[in-house]
Design a protein around this motif. Structure first.
Motif, PDB file in Angstrom:
ATOM      1  N   GLN A 129      -1.707   7.050   4.078  1.00 10.99           N
ATOM      2  CA  GLN A 129      -2.802   6.085   4.141  1.00 10.99           C
ATOM      3  C   GLN A 129      -3.081   5.609   2.712  1.00 10.99           C
ATOM      4  O   GLN A 129      -3.098   6.410   1.795  1.00 10.99           O
ATOM      5  CB  GLN A 129      -4.069   6.737   4.697  1.00 10.99           C
ATOM      6  CG  GLN A 129      -3.898   7.320   6.088  1.00 10.99           C
ATOM      7  CD  GLN A 129      -5.101   8.140   6.528  1.00 10.99           C
ATOM      8  OE1 GLN A 129      -6.098   8.221   5.826  1.00 10.99           O
ATOM      9  NE2 GLN A 129      -4.982   8.758   7.689  1.00 10.99           N
TER      10      GLN A 129
ATOM     11  N   ARG B 189     -11.285  -0.452   2.245  1.00 11.87           N
ATOM     12  CA  ARG B 189     -10.149  -0.757   3.104  1.00 11.87           C
ATOM     13  C   ARG B 189      -9.203   0.432   3.141  1.00 11.87           C
ATOM     14  O   ARG B 189      -9.053   1.143   2.146  1.00 11.87           O
ATOM     15  CB  ARG B 189      -9.426  -1.981   2.536  1.00 11.87           C
ATOM     16  CG  ARG B 189      -8.115  -2.287   3.188  1.00 11.87           C
ATOM     17  CD  ARG B 189      -7.503  -3.510   2.587  1.00 11.87           C
ATOM     18  NE  ARG B 189      -6.125  -3.594   3.038  1.00 11.87           N
ATOM     19  CZ  ARG B 189      -5.312  -4.589   2.727  1.00 11.87           C
ATOM     20  NH1 ARG B 189      -5.737  -5.576   1.965  1.00 11.87           N
ATOM     21  NH2 ARG B 189      -4.083  -4.604   3.176  1.00 11.87           N
TER      22      ARG B 189
ATOM     23  N   ASP C  23      -5.162   1.226   4.600  1.00 13.27           N
ATOM     24  CA  ASP C  23      -3.931   0.854   5.321  1.00 13.27           C
ATOM     25  C   ASP C  23      -3.298   2.126   5.866  1.00 13.27           C
ATOM     26  O   ASP C  23      -3.134   3.103   5.135  1.00 13.27           O
ATOM     27  CB  ASP C  23      -2.934   0.169   4.373  1.00 13.27           C
ATOM     28  CG  ASP C  23      -3.307  -1.278   4.109  1.00 13.27           C
ATOM     29  OD1 ASP C  23      -4.139  -1.823   4.860  1.00 13.27           O
ATOM     30  OD2 ASP C  23      -2.763  -1.850   3.134  1.00 13.27           O
TER      31      ASP C  23
ATOM     32  N   TYR D 112      -0.011   3.875   7.609  1.00 13.60           N
ATOM     33  CA  TYR D 112       1.426   3.746   7.853  1.00 13.60           C
ATOM     34  C   TYR D 112       1.847   4.766   8.888  1.00 13.60           C
ATOM     35  O   TYR D 112       1.465   5.931   8.813  1.00 13.60           O
ATOM     36  CB  TYR D 112       2.205   3.953   6.550  1.00 13.60           C
ATOM     37  CG  TYR D 112       1.962   2.818   5.578  1.00 13.60           C
ATOM     38  CD1 TYR D 112       2.838   1.746   5.504  1.00 13.60           C
ATOM     39  CD2 TYR D 112       0.819   2.808   4.774  1.00 13.60           C
ATOM     40  CE1 TYR D 112       2.592   0.685   4.639  1.00 13.60           C
ATOM     41  CE2 TYR D 112       0.567   1.760   3.906  1.00 13.60           C
ATOM     42  CZ  TYR D 112       1.458   0.696   3.850  1.00 13.60           C
ATOM     43  OH  TYR D 112       1.212  -0.351   3.006  1.00 13.60           O
TER      44      TYR D 112
ATOM     45  N   LEU E 208       3.776  -0.356   8.266  1.00 13.57           N
ATOM     46  CA  LEU E 208       2.335  -0.585   8.315  1.00 13.57           C
ATOM     47  C   LEU E 208       1.887  -0.683   9.774  1.00 13.57           C
ATOM     48  O   LEU E 208       2.395  -1.501  10.532  1.00 13.57           O
ATOM     49  CB  LEU E 208       1.997  -1.887   7.568  1.00 13.57           C
ATOM     50  CG  LEU E 208       0.518  -2.261   7.537  1.00 13.57           C
ATOM     51  CD1 LEU E 208      -0.308  -1.205   6.804  1.00 13.57           C
ATOM     52  CD2 LEU E 208       0.316  -3.628   6.875  1.00 13.57           C
TER      53      LEU E 208
ATOM     54  N   THR F  68      -4.889  -1.589   9.744  1.00 10.51           N
ATOM     55  CA  THR F  68      -5.747  -1.743   8.572  1.00 10.51           C
ATOM     56  C   THR F  68      -7.198  -1.590   9.008  1.00 10.51           C
ATOM     57  O   THR F  68      -7.613  -2.181  10.009  1.00 10.51           O
ATOM     58  CB  THR F  68      -5.548  -3.120   7.910  1.00 10.51           C
ATOM     59  OG1 THR F  68      -4.214  -3.191   7.407  1.00 10.51           O
ATOM     60  CG2 THR F  68      -6.527  -3.323   6.757  1.00 10.51           C
TER      61      THR F  68
ATOM     62  N   HIS G   7      -1.567  -3.948  13.503  1.00 10.11           N
ATOM     63  CA  HIS G   7      -0.640  -5.044  13.199  1.00 10.11           C
ATOM     64  C   HIS G   7       0.514  -5.096  14.177  1.00 10.11           C
ATOM     65  O   HIS G   7       1.148  -6.123  14.334  1.00 10.11           O
ATOM     66  CB  HIS G   7      -0.101  -4.880  11.775  1.00 10.11           C
ATOM     67  CG  HIS G   7      -1.190  -4.820  10.753  1.00 10.11           C
ATOM     68  ND1 HIS G   7      -1.978  -5.904  10.448  1.00 10.11           N
ATOM     69  CD2 HIS G   7      -1.666  -3.795   9.992  1.00 10.11           C
ATOM     70  CE1 HIS G   7      -2.867  -5.558   9.530  1.00 10.11           C
ATOM     71  NE2 HIS G   7      -2.710  -4.276   9.250  1.00 10.11           N
TER      72      HIS G   7
END
Lengths: 266, 388
Positions: free
Chosen positions: A183, A196, A198, A200, A206, A209, A233
């Motif tokens: 992350q 924020r 992200d 993975y 990815l 988010t 995503h």
């Protein structure tokens, strides 16, 4: 003779360069851990909390479905927190309640109350990567974020959020049951507010988010985000958590987090 | 009816003063594809179920009401009303006191509920639903666990459908001729105790029940010009143990009881495990296996579960509609009897839900009289629920 000098020199050079590399890596790890520790220190000491939440699930066509729930949490600074989540909507799950006794070095204890059957069921907390209430938040995103559950690495400084100066660092879950390989988080330097994250997936691509906003200050110390949006995503679905009420120091104790109380939580 | 009226008298003023209303309305349609054993038995069955709920909570007490009203085909005799719950609860840090009509659940296993002995099963409603039990209860919560102490005044009979209904005993049940071992009949005051505690990954409970057994013994007799079954409710002393043990992904479950009825002791046991595979084929759905073995000294005339294995497969979509399905197969280990069951449901919108359920007697042996009597009663039921 010459060679005997060259060889040790080369090895010395190799050893030195290796050391230099590990020093840099260690520094990054230490710094990452420091940031995580400072963030935790800043957010600790609130003792107990009562809040309610609206959860908006959106599919890729923008259709929404809405859940409401209330959450009671008791902080335990030596170990895991205790929490109770009571579901109000959708109406068919109204009265369903989840009790969690979190632990650091072993799986959390969890019990689920099913109002239609009046039954308290012990459930496994090992399904970390599974979705919470059909949302884009996994159980592990919702659970308590204990420091020791991850290893860390500082990456860089970068502006983020409302023109804040932020640390960017990554963390790696120790638990092999985690759905993530790593992350990456953006945290503001002044108050350690997460802006924020992200996520993975295990294949290192990815996945999601998380964006946090509408930070407000409580008890002159604790910053709490009021809007958290998780976007997937890969599926184009998203979930927004809207916190509606935060009340700190409401006087909750261990006796509010028992299986008996779970049965009468409404 | 009088009870419903009394409930309304209590609820109405509270409703006016605030509190929360809710509940559900459900329509069910069942079809029985096989020719009935008795020509007067229905081919299709419908039901409408209304379940109004009300609750009001104060600082350290609460009042809750849950009603049950079922309207079914006239010839099935399944239409009925019940108060599932009308309960006042008050509590302190380490105790809880309750009085009224209530429903509770004790136990750990899925296919059979041996220690769940307090509430009578509702013989006219859906499988698994229970009648409200008049009770006064005290619960003490300490480091050593939870202790429930219950006084149960007022016995509730189970109820049997009429001859037009499916899923009924072969002979009509003469409910009016019901007999009790207790001199006081259905006024006998029963008592129950349940102690439960957690030790790390183990949850366990001990049960003691002393009173009229919820399950009647049905004896064939000639009455009113034909053979009928007469229910008799004996007195029961039950000791029970229930256990859940989490070991990594495995959840082990056990229930065991010793029942003393009419001078005889019978033991019974259900034991098994549940194990889930999360994130099936990289999706968000889970697949769980459920295996439970049941054994009962009471034998085949008392229960389907005298020496049987249940293998179940549970699928959860973990999607926003809460899609789920469960398939179960019960296998008698002494003969060829097999019973297949199916349950599936999903949310249609935030307020509507659809469900399917069914049972199929795949094979039945005459040596399994309870199942053999239901061999033509395989069914599939669809339900649509509205929540308000």
């Amino acid at each position: 003779m010459k060679q005997s000098v060259i060889v040790p020199l080369t090895s010395l050079f190799l050893v030195l360069s290796f050391c230099a590399h590990t020093v840099v890596a260690d520094e990054a790890e230490d710094r990452g851990l420091e940031i995580a520790k400072e963030a935790e220190a800043q957010s600790q000491g609130w003792s107990d909390m009562q809040s309610s939440m609206k959860m908006v699930l959106r599919n890729r066509h923008g259709q929404e479905s809405i859940r409401y729930m209330r959450i009671l949490t008791l902080e335990n600074q030596d170990g895991g927190d205790k929490s109770m989540t009571i579901f109000d909507r959708p109406k068919d799950v109204k009265g369903t309640a989840l009790l969690t006794h979190a632990h650091i070095n072993k799986p959390d204890d969890q019990w689920l109350y099913l109002p239609a059957l009046k039954r308290v069921k012990r459930i496994s907390s090992r399904n970390k990567s599974g979705p919470f209430m059909g949302s884009e938040f996994a159980y592990e995103d919702m659970g308590s974020q204990e420091i020791d559950k991850y290893t860390y690495r500082y990456l860089r400084d970068e502006p983020c959020g409302e023109n804040w100066s932020c640390y960017v660092s990554e963390r790696f879950p120790r638990d092999r049951k985690s759905g993530y390989s790593r992350q990456v988080s953006w945290v503001d330097k002044e108050h350690y507010r997460i802006v924020r994250v992200d996520y993975y997936d295990r294949k290192k691509s990815l996945l999601k988010t998380l964006e946090l906003g509408d930070y407000r200050l409580y008890l002159e110390r604790f910053w709490r985000a009021h809007t958290l949006t998780m976007t997937n995503h890969q599926t184009e679905k998203s979930t927004t958590l809207e916190w509606e009420k935060y009340a700190f120091n409401v006087g909750l104790t261990d006796s509010d987090f028992t299986r008996q109380v779970l049965k009468r939580a409404r | 009816m009088r009870r419903t009226f009394a409930a309304l008298l209590v609820i109405a003023p509270l409703a006016a003063s605030g509190g929360e209303f809710g509940g559900s309305l459900e329509a069910r349609l069942a079809t029985y594809p096989s020719t009935p054993l008795d020509p007067q038995q229905q081919k299709n069955a419908y039901s409408l179920v209304f379940n109004p709920e009300f609750s009001h909570q104060w600082e350290t007490s609460s009042l809750s009401f849950s009603g049950y009203s079922q309207l079914s085909d006239d010839n099935s005799g399944r239409s009925h009303n019940d108060i599932r719950e009308l309960e006042f609860i008050t509590w302190g840090e380490q105790w809880e006191l309750r009085a009224g009509i209530g429903e509770l659940f004790w136990g750990s296993t899925e296919s059979r509920h041996l220690v769940d002995v307090v509430n009578q099963r509702d013989g006219l409603a859906l499988e698994g639903s229970k009648l409200g039990q008049p009770l006064v209860g005290l619960t003490l919560t300490h480091d050593w666990g939870n202790l429930d102490l219950l006084l149960l005044p007022g016995f509730r009979k189970g109820g049997f459908p009429d001859s037009g209904s499916r899923l009924r005993p072969a002979l009509p049940v003469a409910d009016a001729l019901t007999t009790y071992e207790a001199e006081e009949g259905d006024d006998h005051i029963d008592g129950a105790l349940h102690w439960s505690a957690s030790l790390d990954t183990v949850d366990f409970g001990l049960t003691l029940f002393e009173g009229t057994q919820r399950q009647p013994r049905l004896t064939p007799q000639l009455a009113g010009g034909g053979p009928v079954l007469i229910p008799h409710y004996p007195l029961l002393t039950l000791y029970g143990l229930d256990l859940t043990w989490l070991n990594e992904d495995w959840i082990w479950k056990l229930e065991a009881v010793s029942r003393r009825v009419e001078g005889q002791t019978q033991r019974a046991l259900t034991v098994g495990f549940e194990v889930a595979q999360y994130g099936l084929f990289d999706s968000s759905s889970d697949l769980g296996w459920l295996v439970e073995y049941s054994w009962d000294e009471g034998g085949k005339s008392n229960t389907l579960f005298d020496n049987d294995l249940m293998v179940g497969l549970r699928w959860s979509g973990n999607d926003s509609d809460s899609s789920e399905a469960m398939l179960g197969l019960m296998i008698d280990l002494e003969n060829e009897s097999k019973l297949l069951s199916l349950e599936a449901s999903r949310r249609l919108t935030d307020d509507w839900k659809i469900g399917f359920s069914g049972k199929a007697v795949i094979d039945s042996s005459e040596g399994d009289p309870l199942l053999y009597g239901l061999r033509q009663d395989s069914y599939l039921e669809a339900s649509l629920s509205y929540f308000f």
